[in-house]
Design an enzyme around this catalytic site. Structure first.
Site, PDB file in Angstrom:
ATOM      1  N   GLU A   1       3.089  -7.699  12.958  1.00 53.63           N
ATOM      2  CA  GLU A   1       2.050  -8.012  13.947  1.00 53.63           C
ATOM      3  C   GLU A   1       1.526  -9.430  13.781  1.00 53.63           C
ATOM      4  OE1 GLU A   1      -1.403  -5.469  13.728  1.00 53.63           O
ATOM      5  OE2 GLU A   1      -2.189  -6.159  15.659  1.00 53.63           O
TER       6      GLU A   1
ATOM      7  N   ARG B   1       0.813  -1.222   0.000  1.00 60.49           N
ATOM      8  CA  ARG B   1       0.000   0.000   0.000  1.00 60.49           C
ATOM      9  C   ARG B   1       0.844   1.268   0.000  1.00 60.49           C
ATOM     10  NH1 ARG B   1      -2.685  -4.146   2.255  1.00 60.49           N
ATOM     11  NH2 ARG B   1      -1.437  -3.940   4.149  1.00 60.49           N
TER      12      ARG B   1
END
Ligand code: PRP
Ligand code: ADE
Length: 188
Positions: free
Chosen positions: A107, A70
């Protein structure tokens, strides 16, 4: 938010983010609340607002590095806005050799990032790094290390959203040095 961008540009970007962000529970794995910012960028005013505000943070760099995937969406637009070039920091195995690569944790797993070691001169450049989200900081640290290994100076690290309570900013300071500026347009 830490510096440079005007309150007006940040305010406008935040309004667009609030309006268009999509929260997706349990993606990409159970327990993760995924912040999908792509609807912000799919909106013409949202894209314009986010790119304008991030470009203020990146001003003065001579190259923009967009992180897979992104970061690519905003990286090229920011570079165009500032009249500089853009380089893709890619996930492992996508770039033709030779590359400089590093493995890292994020994460929800582990990954590898690479930058080109030929064809694009990174040595001596001042590179502004952009991405959508700062969570644990693993991605930005890996990118900063890659750029340093390539001989570039990190002008700053800018994201659309910095996730609260994940220690990403502290991890980046520990991993890359507290003197590397970290900018966000909003927390989340
Ligand atoms: O601060 P961190 O814990 O490193 O997390 C942030 C990174 O995680 C997401 O990308 P992801 O690696 O999921 O890649 P994707 O573009 O393939 O979705 C996001 O776009 C950041 O690049
Ligand atoms: N919760 C999250 N939402 C979006 N991107 C992420 N990258 C790492 N954690 C994320």
């Amino acid at each position: 938010m830490t510096a440079a961008a005007t309150p007006d540009s940040v305010h406008r970007a935040r309004a667009a983010i609030t309006r268009h962000i999509r929260l997706v529970e349990d993606f990409p794995s159970p327990g993760i609340a995924f912040k999908d910012l792509t609807p912000v960028l799919a909106d013409p005013d949202g894209l314009d607002a986010v790119v304008a505000a991030l470009a203020e943070y990146c001003a003065g760099a001579d190259l923009i590095a967009g992180i897979d995937a992104r970061g690519f969406l905003v990286g090229g637009a920011i570079a165009r806005e500032l009249g500089v070039g853009v380089v893709a920091v890619r996930k492992g195995g996508k770039l033709p050799p030779p590359v400089i690569g590093v493995d890292y944790q994020l994460e929800y797993g582990s990954a590898r990032l690479e930058v080109p070691a030929a064809g694009i001169t990174l040595r001596g450049r001042s590179v502004a790094v952009v991405d959508d989200v700062l969570a644990t900081g693993g991605t930005l640290i890996a990118t900063g290390k890659l750029l340093a290994e390539a001989g570039a100076r990190v002008h700053g690290l800018s994201v659309i959203m910095e996730l609260d309570g994940m220690g990403g900013r502290e991890a980046v300071a520990a991993g890359l040095g507290a003197d590397v500026p970290v900018h966000n347009l909003c927390g989340g």
